[in-house]
Design a protein around this motif. Structure first.
Motif, PDB file in Angstrom:
ATOM      1  N   GLU B  99       0.835  -1.215   0.000  1.00 21.93           N
ATOM      2  CA  GLU B  99       0.000   0.000   0.000  1.00 21.93           C
ATOM      3  C   GLU B  99       0.867   1.262   0.000  1.00 21.93           C
ATOM      4  OE1 GLU B  99      -3.840  -1.925   2.377  1.00 21.93           O
ATOM      5  OE2 GLU B  99      -2.248  -0.907   3.479  1.00 21.93           O
ATOM      6  N   PHE B 103       0.803   3.924  -2.941  1.00 19.17           N
ATOM      7  CA  PHE B 103       0.534   5.338  -2.649  1.00 19.17           C
ATOM      8  C   PHE B 103       1.613   6.223  -3.283  1.00 19.17           C
ATOM      9  CE2 PHE B 103       1.545   8.933   0.217  1.00 19.17           C
ATOM     10  CZ  PHE B 103       0.409   9.697  -0.020  1.00 19.17           C
ATOM     11  N   ILE B 104       2.851   5.821  -3.095  1.00 19.42           N
ATOM     12  CA  ILE B 104       3.964   6.616  -3.641  1.00 19.42           C
ATOM     13  C   ILE B 104       3.881   6.645  -5.175  1.00 19.42           C
ATOM     14  CG2 ILE B 104       6.487   6.705  -3.871  1.00 19.42           C
ATOM     15  CD1 ILE B 104       6.492   5.421  -0.974  1.00 19.42           C
ATOM     16  N   SER B 106       1.242   6.345  -6.979  1.00 26.60           N
ATOM     17  CA  SER B 106       0.119   7.212  -7.373  1.00 26.60           C
ATOM     18  C   SER B 106       0.508   8.683  -7.266  1.00 26.60           C
ATOM     19  CB  SER B 106      -1.089   6.984  -6.458  1.00 26.60           C
ATOM     20  OG  SER B 106      -1.479   5.668  -6.490  1.00 26.60           O
ATOM     21  N   CYS B 107       1.220   9.021  -6.194  1.00 28.48           N
ATOM     22  CA  CYS B 107       1.641  10.419  -6.013  1.00 28.48           C
ATOM     23  C   CYS B 107       2.551  10.861  -7.151  1.00 28.48           C
ATOM     24  CB  CYS B 107       2.415  10.585  -4.703  1.00 28.48           C
ATOM     25  SG  CYS B 107       1.402  10.466  -3.248  1.00 28.48           S
ATOM     26  N   LEU B 108       3.435   9.939  -7.552  1.00 34.00           N
ATOM     27  CA  LEU B 108       4.461  10.305  -8.541  1.00 34.00           C
ATOM     28  C   LEU B 108       4.027  10.034  -9.973  1.00 34.00           C
ATOM     29  CD1 LEU B 108       7.455   8.738  -6.626  1.00 34.00           C
ATOM     30  CD2 LEU B 108       6.982  11.175  -6.894  1.00 34.00           C
ATOM     31  N   ASP B 109       2.855   9.402 -10.103  1.00 29.33           N
ATOM     32  CA  ASP B 109       2.363   9.058 -11.430  1.00 29.33           C
ATOM     33  C   ASP B 109       3.320   8.116 -12.152  1.00 29.33           C
ATOM     34  OD1 ASP B 109       0.121   9.322 -12.810  1.00 29.33           O
ATOM     35  OD2 ASP B 109       0.378  11.415 -13.401  1.00 29.33           O
ATOM     36  N   ARG B 152      11.550   6.169  -8.334  1.00 32.69           N
ATOM     37  CA  ARG B 152      11.247   7.450  -8.995  1.00 32.69           C
ATOM     38  C   ARG B 152      12.094   7.632 -10.249  1.00 32.69           C
ATOM     39  NH1 ARG B 152      11.062  12.429  -4.968  1.00 32.69           N
ATOM     40  NH2 ARG B 152      10.318  13.338  -6.907  1.00 32.69           N
TER      41      ARG B 152
END
Lengths: 221, 216
Positions: B99, B103-104, B106-109, B152
């Motif tokens: 999760e 979440f990460i 989703s934040c960073l696309d 990232r």
């Protein structure tokens, strides 16, 4: 902005579902407040009905303080707030997401609070839809201010005491308008055209706009 | 050969933390496709220097440019190119590893799969992905944190004491991924007490001393 809001709200609600802080800690707080007042005014049941709207809003306000502090303690836990900044999420989206997550929790708490007022204080509610609307808008107003102030104070060592000191005076108009709107609705005097409901809408809209615009600077500090 | 692009340029920067100069007229630079190692004792300014590069720390005097952007202005534009792993894990204890990574992502696309690939490289797979981060050991949490940062695939990765709590295997993963990042033209800055460990793969070294970065 809306994507960031959704990501933050889903994350916060998922954490709440797992940790059950609202269910295990804030809900019992609401129950205890309701019961204490029921005992305190046991001999004056009519008085309980009279003060029920005020009690509702005072309890909702104190519960929202707890929910807001919980919401930002999540971000302080492992410096996750830094991550939100680093990920480049839209600050307005973070703000809206936080407001939505705490609002969902507060709506559940307020349903319980309303049921408590009906059953413990023998209060008759007539216009349920109007009551629900004014409660949601009033709570939104509290949270619109509260999320910004919680973010501002979350890094402070004395955040537990500073947040109420900052928040309570600012949201006093919500307390007043919400109580008046509830009184009118219980008396069946007014609906959505009630000027007190109008004031609640104005307050929520103004502080939501302000929070959306300023949250970036608040996060950076 | 074309000159290498300068990723970070810090000149004569002073950062005050609670009135104390964490960085004092500090100069520091990082070029593309290099691994820079920063050593120094506790309180010498390593963490502040990395936070300054990441744009999560302000400064009083001097000039900071990251990817050519003046960090006195809006730092938001730079952040999408910079990854940072600090002492704190930046994770949520009440979410599982899966999760947290979702979440990460989703934040960073970025695709979830990429985050899970890096997690797997750092030895996180199977049942561990469904464990709550709060129940993991410090070393496992550090692995999640590093996997999230590497996933990232940003141009500049800043690692503050990445070896802390990591076991031998974790340290090996870290070195391998850092080398691969450099090969892809990305830069990695590592602040570490384990100077010997990273020295063999580092291109340049700095020693922090009383808020200044001295080239070695």
């Amino acid at each position: 902005m809306f994507k960031a809001a959704k990501v933050i709200a889903v994350k916060d609600l998922r954490i709440e579902l797992r940790s059950k802080v609202v269910l295990n800690q804030i809900l019992p707080f609401v129950a205890v407040v309701l019961i204490i007042f029921a005992f305190a005014f046991n001999k004056y049941p009519a008085l309980l009905v009279t003060v029920a709207p005020g009690l509702y809003w005072v309890t909702a306000l104190f519960s929202s303080l707890l929910a807001l502090q919980r919401s930002f303690s999540l971000e302080s836990e492992n410096n996750a707030k830094d991550a939100l900044i680093l990920y480049g999420l839209d600050p307005a989206g973070i703000y809206i997401g936080k407001v939505i997550a705490v609002l969902v929790e507060m709506v559940l708490l307020e349903v319980f609070l309303t049921l408590g007022i009906v059953f413990l204080y023998s209060t008759h509610l007539h216009e349920l839809a109007d009551l629900a609307f004014s409660s949601i808008v009033g709570t939104l107003g509290i949270l619109a201010v509260g999320v910004t102030f919680s973010a501002m104070t979350s890094a402070s060592k004395a955040k537990e005491t500073i947040l109420p000191l900052l928040l309570l005076p600012v949201v006093a108009p919500v307390l007043l308008s919400g109580t008046k709107a509830w009184e009118n609705e219980i008396a069946g005097k007014a609906g959505l055209g009630d000027p007190w409901v109008g004031l609640l809408i104005l307050f929520a809209a103004a502080f939501l706009a302000l929070g959306t615009l300023t949250f970036g600077s608040v996060l950076e500090e | 050969m074309a000159p290498r692009r300068q990723v970070v340029k810090i000149e004569q920067v002073t950062v005050l933390l609670g009135g104390f100069p964490a960085l004092a007229r500090c100069d520091f630079d990082v070029f593309e496709a290099e691994i820079v190692l920063i050593a120094g004792s506790n309180g010498s300014g390593k963490t502040t220097l990395l936070k300054l590069c990441a744009g999560i720390c302000g400064f009083r005097e001097g000039s900071v440019r990251v990817f050519g952007v003046d960090m006195k202005g809006s730092r938001a534009d730079v952040r999408k190119f910079v990854g940072y792993v600090g002492h704190a894990t930046l994770l949520y204890n009440d979410l599982t590893v899966r999760e947290n990574l979702k979440f990460i992502a989703s934040c960073l696309d970025i695709p979830f799969e990429r985050a899970f690939e890096y997690a797997s490289e750092f030895g996180l797979s199977g049942k561990m992905l469904d464990q709550l981060v709060g129940t993991l050991s410090a070393g496992q949490r550090k692995r999640v944190s590093l996997a999230a940062a590497f996933s990232r695939e940003c141009e500049l990765l800043l690692l503050d004491e990445p070896h802390a709590s990591l076991d031998h295997e974790g340290k090996e993963f870290l070195e391998q991924v850092s080398i691969r990042f450099r090969e892809l033209g990305r830069s990695v800055v590592v602040a570490s007490h384990e100077f010997e460990r990273m020295e063999s793969i580092a291109d340049r070294r700095y020693q922090m001393d009383s808020g200044r970065a001295l080239k070695l």
